[in-house]
Write a protein that holds these residues in place. Structure first.
Motif, PDB file in Angstrom:
ATOM      1  N   LEU A   1      -2.156 -22.070 -47.881  1.00 10.12           N
ATOM      2  CA  LEU A   1      -3.212 -21.680 -48.811  1.00 10.12           C
ATOM      3  C   LEU A   1      -3.780 -22.915 -49.502  1.00 10.12           C
ATOM      4  CD1 LEU A   1      -1.818 -21.884 -51.875  1.00 10.12           C
ATOM      5  CD2 LEU A   1      -0.788 -19.754 -51.166  1.00 10.12           C
ATOM      6  N   PRO A   2      -5.015 -22.848 -49.983  1.00 14.47           N
ATOM      7  CA  PRO A   2      -5.638 -24.006 -50.639  1.00 14.47           C
ATOM      8  C   PRO A   2      -4.866 -24.413 -51.895  1.00 14.47           C
ATOM      9  CG  PRO A   2      -7.255 -22.297 -50.135  1.00 14.47           C
ATOM     10  CD  PRO A   2      -5.919 -21.689 -49.902  1.00 14.47           C
ATOM     11  N   SER A   3      -4.875 -25.689 -52.195  1.00 21.53           N
ATOM     12  CA  SER A   3      -4.183 -26.199 -53.391  1.00 21.53           C
ATOM     13  C   SER A   3      -5.005 -25.910 -54.637  1.00 21.53           C
ATOM     14  CB  SER A   3      -3.959 -27.705 -53.263  1.00 21.53           C
ATOM     15  OG  SER A   3      -3.161 -27.984 -52.130  1.00 21.53           O
ATOM     16  N   MET A   4      -4.310 -25.401 -55.651  1.00 21.43           N
ATOM     17  CA  MET A   4      -4.988 -25.107 -56.912  1.00 21.43           C
ATOM     18  C   MET A   4      -5.284 -26.412 -57.639  1.00 21.43           C
ATOM     19  SD  MET A   4      -3.834 -22.399 -59.812  1.00 21.43           S
ATOM     20  CE  MET A   4      -4.944 -21.942 -61.149  1.00 21.43           C
ATOM     21  N   PRO A   5      -6.487 -26.583 -58.179  1.00 26.85           N
ATOM     22  CA  PRO A   5      -6.827 -27.843 -58.858  1.00 26.85           C
ATOM     23  C   PRO A   5      -6.032 -28.011 -60.146  1.00 26.85           C
ATOM     24  CG  PRO A   5      -8.547 -26.223 -59.230  1.00 26.85           C
ATOM     25  CD  PRO A   5      -7.610 -25.614 -58.231  1.00 26.85           C
ATOM     26  N   SER A   6      -5.749 -29.264 -60.492  1.00 30.18           N
ATOM     27  CA  SER A   6      -5.033 -29.558 -61.737  1.00 30.18           C
ATOM     28  C   SER A   6      -6.019 -30.063 -62.783  1.00 30.18           C
ATOM     29  CB  SER A   6      -3.948 -30.605 -61.482  1.00 30.18           C
ATOM     30  OG  SER A   6      -4.521 -31.783 -60.933  1.00 30.18           O
ATOM     31  N   ARG A   7      -5.684 -29.786 -64.023  1.00 25.21           N
ATOM     32  CA  ARG A   7      -6.551 -30.194 -65.141  1.00 25.21           C
ATOM     33  C   ARG A   7      -6.446 -31.702 -65.327  1.00 25.21           C
ATOM     34  NH1 ARG A   7      -8.124 -27.062 -69.837  1.00 25.21           N
ATOM     35  NH2 ARG A   7      -9.623 -28.355 -70.970  1.00 25.21           N
TER      36      ARG A   7
ATOM     37  N   ARG B   1     -16.755 -33.106 -70.161  1.00 28.35           N
ATOM     38  CA  ARG B   1     -16.904 -33.404 -68.737  1.00 28.35           C
ATOM     39  C   ARG B   1     -15.651 -33.025 -67.965  1.00 28.35           C
ATOM     40  NH1 ARG B   1     -19.136 -39.227 -67.211  1.00 28.35           N
ATOM     41  NH2 ARG B   1     -19.045 -38.211 -65.160  1.00 28.35           N
ATOM     42  N   ASP B   2     -14.482 -33.312 -68.545  1.00 28.74           N
ATOM     43  CA  ASP B   2     -13.227 -32.934 -67.896  1.00 28.74           C
ATOM     44  C   ASP B   2     -13.123 -31.424 -67.720  1.00 28.74           C
ATOM     45  OD1 ASP B   2     -12.215 -35.519 -67.577  1.00 28.74           O
ATOM     46  OD2 ASP B   2     -11.352 -35.551 -69.587  1.00 28.74           O
ATOM     47  N   ILE B   3     -13.509 -30.696 -68.754  1.00 27.13           N
ATOM     48  CA  ILE B   3     -13.454 -29.229 -68.700  1.00 27.13           C
ATOM     49  C   ILE B   3     -14.421 -28.697 -67.640  1.00 27.13           C
ATOM     50  CG2 ILE B   3     -13.961 -27.113 -69.986  1.00 27.13           C
ATOM     51  CD1 ILE B   3     -12.951 -28.557 -72.507  1.00 27.13           C
TER      52      ILE B   3
ATOM     53  N   ASN C   1     -13.485 -26.632 -64.326  1.00 27.76           N
ATOM     54  CA  ASN C   1     -14.025 -25.290 -64.094  1.00 27.76           C
ATOM     55  C   ASN C   1     -14.744 -25.194 -62.755  1.00 27.76           C
ATOM     56  OD1 ASN C   1     -13.058 -24.283 -66.521  1.00 27.76           O
ATOM     57  ND2 ASN C   1     -14.945 -24.737 -67.652  1.00 27.76           N
ATOM     58  N   GLU C   2     -15.465 -26.263 -62.383  1.00 31.91           N
ATOM     59  CA  GLU C   2     -16.169 -26.281 -61.103  1.00 31.91           C
ATOM     60  C   GLU C   2     -15.163 -26.299 -59.941  1.00 31.91           C
ATOM     61  OE1 GLU C   2     -19.341 -25.982 -58.649  1.00 31.91           O
ATOM     62  OE2 GLU C   2     -19.396 -25.931 -60.851  1.00 31.91           O
ATOM     63  N   ALA C   3     -14.105 -27.121 -60.101  1.00 32.66           N
ATOM     64  CA  ALA C   3     -13.073 -27.187 -59.066  1.00 32.66           C
ATOM     65  C   ALA C   3     -12.336 -25.847 -58.959  1.00 32.66           C
ATOM     66  CB  ALA C   3     -12.083 -28.305 -59.383  1.00 32.66           C
ATOM     67  N   LEU C   4     -12.120 -25.193 -60.101  1.00 32.44           N
ATOM     68  CA  LEU C   4     -11.448 -23.895 -60.108  1.00 32.44           C
ATOM     69  C   LEU C   4     -12.308 -22.836 -59.412  1.00 32.44           C
ATOM     70  CD1 LEU C   4      -8.901 -22.455 -61.132  1.00 32.44           C
ATOM     71  CD2 LEU C   4     -10.167 -21.872 -63.226  1.00 32.44           C
ATOM     72  N   LYS C   5     -13.614 -22.912 -59.631  1.00 31.59           N
ATOM     73  CA  LYS C   5     -14.545 -21.986 -58.990  1.00 31.59           C
ATOM     74  C   LYS C   5     -14.499 -22.162 -57.470  1.00 31.59           C
ATOM     75  CE  LYS C   5     -19.470 -20.771 -58.921  1.00 31.59           C
ATOM     76  NZ  LYS C   5     -20.809 -21.123 -59.479  1.00 31.59           N
ATOM     77  N   GLU C   6     -14.514 -23.436 -57.006  1.00 29.59           N
ATOM     78  CA  GLU C   6     -14.441 -23.719 -55.566  1.00 29.59           C
ATOM     79  C   GLU C   6     -13.106 -23.253 -54.995  1.00 29.59           C
ATOM     80  OE1 GLU C   6     -15.204 -27.813 -54.887  1.00 29.59           O
ATOM     81  OE2 GLU C   6     -17.266 -27.751 -55.680  1.00 29.59           O
TER      82      GLU C   6
ATOM     83  N   TYR D   1      -9.818 -19.784 -51.729  1.00 31.78           N
ATOM     84  CA  TYR D   1      -8.659 -18.896 -51.639  1.00 31.78           C
ATOM     85  C   TYR D   1      -9.069 -17.532 -51.089  1.00 31.78           C
ATOM     86  CZ  TYR D   1      -4.482 -16.257 -52.859  1.00 31.78           C
ATOM     87  OH  TYR D   1      -3.356 -15.475 -52.790  1.00 31.78           O
ATOM     88  N   ALA D   2     -10.217 -17.029 -51.561  1.00 25.20           N
ATOM     89  CA  ALA D   2     -10.717 -15.737 -51.076  1.00 25.20           C
ATOM     90  C   ALA D   2     -11.001 -15.807 -49.576  1.00 25.20           C
ATOM     91  CB  ALA D   2     -11.967 -15.340 -51.851  1.00 25.20           C
ATOM     92  N   ASN D   3     -11.627 -16.929 -49.150  1.00 27.27           N
ATOM     93  CA  ASN D   3     -11.911 -17.099 -47.718  1.00 27.27           C
ATOM     94  C   ASN D   3     -10.623 -17.217 -46.909  1.00 27.27           C
ATOM     95  OD1 ASN D   3     -14.650 -17.082 -48.259  1.00 27.27           O
ATOM     96  ND2 ASN D   3     -14.829 -19.307 -48.339  1.00 27.27           N
TER      97      ASN D   3
END
Length: 333
Positions: A79-85, A129-131, A135-140, A145-147
């Motif tokens: 599965l895709p790796s979840m992005p880290s903050r 900018r970090d947030i 958020n953009e990485a989390l959206k991707e 993950y859905a795909n």
């Protein structure tokens, strides 16, 4: 020199100048003709090359095919790796504030406090900018993950022989969408998890040019009527190539053992006088046989001899109607 001599000398000089300009004009005209001739030769060469490329494209459809889908590998894919903050922008701005040392002119002009306020503002901007980046990485990630979930679920069903999953794979992968040369319509009928029946409405014989274009030694274009035997031979290769291409794509996409492919063409019904759609080629194509063929070198029409097939073809008249093959005919293999 007398007046007459002077006038004659001037007139002669003018005539020489005139002759020079005329000579130059003739030279330029000759160069123009040569240039036009060269351009015409190149244009003819391009036109002939385009014609030959079209013939090659329309009669070699069977050569290309997508890579095999490894559904087992897809099923086991990670599965895709979840992005880290991250706080890289905020941290960089914080480091800039901590390392800030007022310059001499900043002290003299009283700009030290303003500089610090600017650096503190940069920290706030960096945090935003970090947030936003997170958020953009989390959206991707959520989309990936859905795909991933969908494709893994589809792989599991395909490996279990689910017919609906087969249909879904054909719809989603759509392996024939960019192959406009194949025909105008393709229909599928999935019979269990090892057999697919396919009907292809091929283009009429208008897909083959009725004229042959060649370039003569002089560079000029030669256009002649295409001999009937070559015309119908090319059309036969086109139809047979399209049938082979469909079987190859289906076997590459799905773990089937056999594809039954029937080409539907437009033929004149001499009883009614109308053009009607009729089966003109029907082939039972086992995966095992398909995998043994060298598609770069084979003749698509001759290749039909490798399979159980129905085809009536006359060299000077083309295809005649045939009976569509059915799953019950597989027993003949």
């Amino acid at each position: 020199m007398s007046l007459r001599g002077t006038l004659r000398s001037i007139a002669a000089a003018q005539r020489r100048a005139e002759r020079e300009s005329i000579r130059k004009q003739r030279e330029l005209e000759q160069r123009r003709i040569q240039l036009e001739k060269m351009q015409e030769v190149e244009r003819v060469a391009y036109e002939v090359e385009t014609f030959e490329n079209y013939i090659d494209t329309i009669t070699s459809i069977q050569k290309d095919c997508a890579d095999d889908w490894d559904w087992e590998k897809i099923k086991l894919s990670r599965l895709p790796s979840m992005p880290s903050r991250s706080n890289k922008f905020e941290g960089s701005a914080q480091a800039a504030l901590e390392s800030y040392e007022p310059k001499f002119m900043d002290k003299i002009l009283g700009r030290t406090e303003n500089k610090r306020e600017e650096l503190e503002e940069k920290i706030k901007e960096g945090k935003i900018r970090d947030i936003n980046e997170y958020n953009e990485a989390l959206k991707e990630y959520k989309q990936e993950y859905a795909n991933w979930e969908l494709i893994v679920n589809l792989a599991e069903k395909i490996l279990d022989g689910d017919e609906e999953a087969y249909s879904e794979a054909i719809r989603q992968a759509d392996p024939f969408s960019e192959i406009s040369q194949l025909g105008s319509a393709i229909n599928f009928n999935i019979k269990g998890n090892k057999l697919i029946e396919t009907s292809l409405k091929v283009h009429s014989d208008k897909v083959i040019p009725h004229e042959v274009k060649t370039q003569l030694k002089s560079g000029k274009l030669s256009i002649k009527d295409m001999p009937k035997t070559r015309f119908y031979g090319l059309y036969q290769d086109y139809v047979c190539g399209a049938v082979l291409r469909i079987a190859r794509e289906l076997c590459a996409l799905l773990p089937i053992d056999i594809a039954i492919v029937t080409a539907i063409g437009e033929l004149l019904n001499t009883k009614t006088g109308y053009i009607e759609e009729e089966p003109i080629l029907s082939v039972i194509i086992p995966r095992a046989t398909l995998k043994k063929l060298n598609f770069e070198m084979l003749d698509p029409s001759d290749a039909m001899e490798n399979f159980i097939h129905n085809m009536r073809f006359l060299k000077t008249k083309g295809f005649r109607p045939v009976q569509k093959l059915l799953p019950s005919d597989i027993e003949k293999i």
